[in-house]
Design an enzyme around this catalytic site. Structure first.
Site, PDB file in Angstrom:
ATOM      1  N   GLN A  35      37.436   3.262  21.116  1.00 18.90           N
ATOM      2  CA  GLN A  35      36.534   3.812  22.139  1.00 18.90           C
ATOM      3  C   GLN A  35      36.648   3.013  23.435  1.00 18.90           C
ATOM      4  O   GLN A  35      37.232   1.938  23.472  1.00 18.90           O
ATOM      5  CB  GLN A  35      35.093   3.785  21.621  1.00 18.90           C
ATOM      6  CG  GLN A  35      34.651   2.438  21.068  1.00 18.90           C
ATOM      7  CD  GLN A  35      33.676   2.536  19.916  1.00 18.90           C
ATOM      8  OE1 GLN A  35      33.046   3.571  19.710  1.00 18.90           O
ATOM      9  NE2 GLN A  35      33.536   1.464  19.144  1.00 18.90           N
ATOM     10  N   HIS A  66      16.034  -1.139  17.129  1.00 20.75           N
ATOM     11  CA  HIS A  66      16.380  -2.035  16.010  1.00 20.75           C
ATOM     12  C   HIS A  66      15.208  -2.254  15.060  1.00 20.75           C
ATOM     13  O   HIS A  66      15.394  -2.312  13.841  1.00 20.75           O
ATOM     14  CB  HIS A  66      16.918  -3.369  16.559  1.00 20.75           C
ATOM     15  CG  HIS A  66      18.237  -3.192  17.251  1.00 20.75           C
ATOM     16  ND1 HIS A  66      18.507  -3.675  18.509  1.00 20.75           N
ATOM     17  CD2 HIS A  66      19.359  -2.540  16.857  1.00 20.75           C
ATOM     18  CE1 HIS A  66      19.752  -3.340  18.850  1.00 20.75           C
ATOM     19  NE2 HIS A  66      20.276  -2.653  17.880  1.00 20.75           N
ATOM     20  N   ASP A  90      26.580  -4.716  17.373  1.00 22.07           N
ATOM     21  CA  ASP A  90      25.902  -5.610  18.317  1.00 22.07           C
ATOM     22  C   ASP A  90      25.082  -6.680  17.590  1.00 22.07           C
ATOM     23  O   ASP A  90      24.781  -7.725  18.162  1.00 22.07           O
ATOM     24  CB  ASP A  90      25.012  -4.801  19.286  1.00 22.07           C
ATOM     25  CG  ASP A  90      24.127  -3.807  18.559  1.00 22.07           C
ATOM     26  OD1 ASP A  90      23.176  -4.247  17.892  1.00 22.07           O
ATOM     27  OD2 ASP A  90      24.383  -2.585  18.645  1.00 22.07           O
ATOM     28  N   GLU A 110      31.374  -2.716  10.484  1.00 24.52           N
ATOM     29  CA  GLU A 110      31.555  -2.166  11.834  1.00 24.52           C
ATOM     30  C   GLU A 110      33.044  -1.871  12.011  1.00 24.52           C
ATOM     31  O   GLU A 110      33.875  -2.732  11.744  1.00 24.52           O
ATOM     32  CB  GLU A 110      31.045  -3.188  12.868  1.00 24.52           C
ATOM     33  CG  GLU A 110      31.577  -3.045  14.271  1.00 24.52           C
ATOM     34  CD  GLU A 110      31.172  -1.740  14.971  1.00 24.52           C
ATOM     35  OE1 GLU A 110      29.978  -1.480  15.109  1.00 24.52           O
ATOM     36  OE2 GLU A 110      32.100  -0.985  15.374  1.00 24.52           O
ATOM     37  N   ASP A 159      23.629   2.697  11.387  1.00 20.88           N
ATOM     38  CA  ASP A 159      23.370   2.376  12.797  1.00 20.88           C
ATOM     39  C   ASP A 159      24.644   2.743  13.564  1.00 20.88           C
ATOM     40  O   ASP A 159      25.376   1.883  14.031  1.00 20.88           O
ATOM     41  CB  ASP A 159      23.061   0.877  12.890  1.00 20.88           C
ATOM     42  CG  ASP A 159      22.767   0.424  14.310  1.00 20.88           C
ATOM     43  OD1 ASP A 159      22.714   1.262  15.221  1.00 20.88           O
ATOM     44  OD2 ASP A 159      22.616  -0.796  14.494  1.00 20.88           O
ATOM     45  N   SER A 160      24.890   4.045  13.660  1.00 20.77           N
ATOM     46  CA  SER A 160      26.189   4.508  14.149  1.00 20.77           C
ATOM     47  C   SER A 160      26.111   4.951  15.598  1.00 20.77           C
ATOM     48  O   SER A 160      25.031   5.102  16.162  1.00 20.77           O
ATOM     49  CB  SER A 160      26.642   5.695  13.304  1.00 20.77           C
ATOM     50  OG  SER A 160      25.789   6.789  13.553  1.00 20.77           O
TER      51      SER A 160
END
Ligand code: SAM
Length: 282
Positions: A35, A66, A90, A110, A159-160
């Site tokens: 990306q 979060h 992150d 990740e 958490d995409s």
């Protein structure tokens, strides 16, 4: 002398709608194998992580997302020991998971190591959690990881990014089946599921897929200023534990800025029109 120049970044949230922020400084722009990654220092929100033009997290409002993706499921599970975070490079979600004393290990899978590296450089308040002894960082595809993990996790947090590129598969029925198999017999999962104003078709598809696999399925929401429409949703699928019978004592003791036991309960109350439209397919 002319006036000082202003630089603005606009996220095109839809073809016809954008959110613009004034940029103090561009800290990083790079094309990763997955990306386009950018970090801006913005006047309104502090540092901002952007992937493929979409705002992921900012210094000023990161805590809302979060806390809400983490504490609702972790206070619902009576003893969350093994936790998996998919995406979330992150580190903000891992930071919140680590607030729970019962957690013995939180594994982050990740896909893009460049996101973790950028977070370590520009978002120490998020990424510091990744160095905790209970945290285990894996760079790889979250969908492949859950397919290889049977009965391993009490809680899985998806958490995409939004469903484009490598995250498309994280919104598909096969993935939720693998998530179910990767959970313990009383496990539960949460996935961020975009905006109830802008993305109801997607939310309904995800709810239908999850309902075919989990006996308890709920949608909850949070107000997140930098996400499209400012109103965000999370889908929760659970095998045994109902999110409205959560551990209020533990919820009360968490050091949080948005989440509270009252917010936990209120988050499941949907505005009438949205609730009627999304519940209709049950
Ligand atoms: N809070 C953010 C939001 O909702 O906009 C998401 C934060 S996090 C930065 C999302 C991460 O998911 C990205 O870093 C991206 O690289 C990662 N990701 C996308 N697809 C993935 C996959 N298949 N497996 C693991 N991580 C993935």
């Amino acid at each position: 002398m002319g006036e000082a120049m202003e630089f603005w970044f606009t996220e095109r949230q839809t073809d016809d709608l954008g959110l613009s922020v004034r940029v103090r400084e561009t800290l990083l722009v790079e094309q990763t194998p997955f990306q386009r990654l950018a970090v801006f220092d913005t006047v309104q929100y502090g540092r901002m992580l952007v992937l493929d033009g979409a705002i992921q997290t900012t210094d000023r409002d990161e805590f809302i997302y979060h806390e809400m993706i983490t504490h609702v499921p972790l206070t619902t599970h009576p003893r969350p020991r093994e936790v998996l975070v998919i995406g979330g490079g992150d580190g903000g979600t891992v930071r919140e998971v680590l607030r729970h004393a019962a957690v013995t290990r939180v594994r982050l899978v990740e896909i893009d190591g460049h996101v973790v590296a950028a977070a370590r450089r520009f978002f120490p308040g998020l990424s510091r959690a990744l160095d905790d002894a209970r945290a285990d960082v894996v760079i790889g595809d979250g969908a492949a990881h859950v397919r290889g993990a049977r009965g391993a996790y009490d809680v899985i947090l998806v958490d995409s990014t939004d469903p484009v590129g490598p995250a498309v598969q994280l919104f598909q029925a096969d993935f939720y089946r693998a998530v179910s198999d990767a959970l313990t017999p009383d496990g539960l999962f949460v996935a961020q599921c975009k905006s109830p104003y802008l993305d109801r078709g997607l939310i309904r598809e995800v709810l239908d897929a999850v309902r075919s696999l989990f006996p308890i399925v709920c949608l909850y929401t949070a107000v997140i200023p930098t996400y499209p429409s400012g109103f965000w949703s999370f889908v929760l699928g659970s095998k045994v534990h109902h999110p409205l019978r959560f551990d209020e004592g533990r919820a009360e003791q968490l050091k949080t800025r948005y989440y509270s036991p009252e917010i936990h309960r209120a988050a499941f109350v949907l505005p009438r029109q949205i609730g009627e439209e999304l519940i209709q397919t049950t």
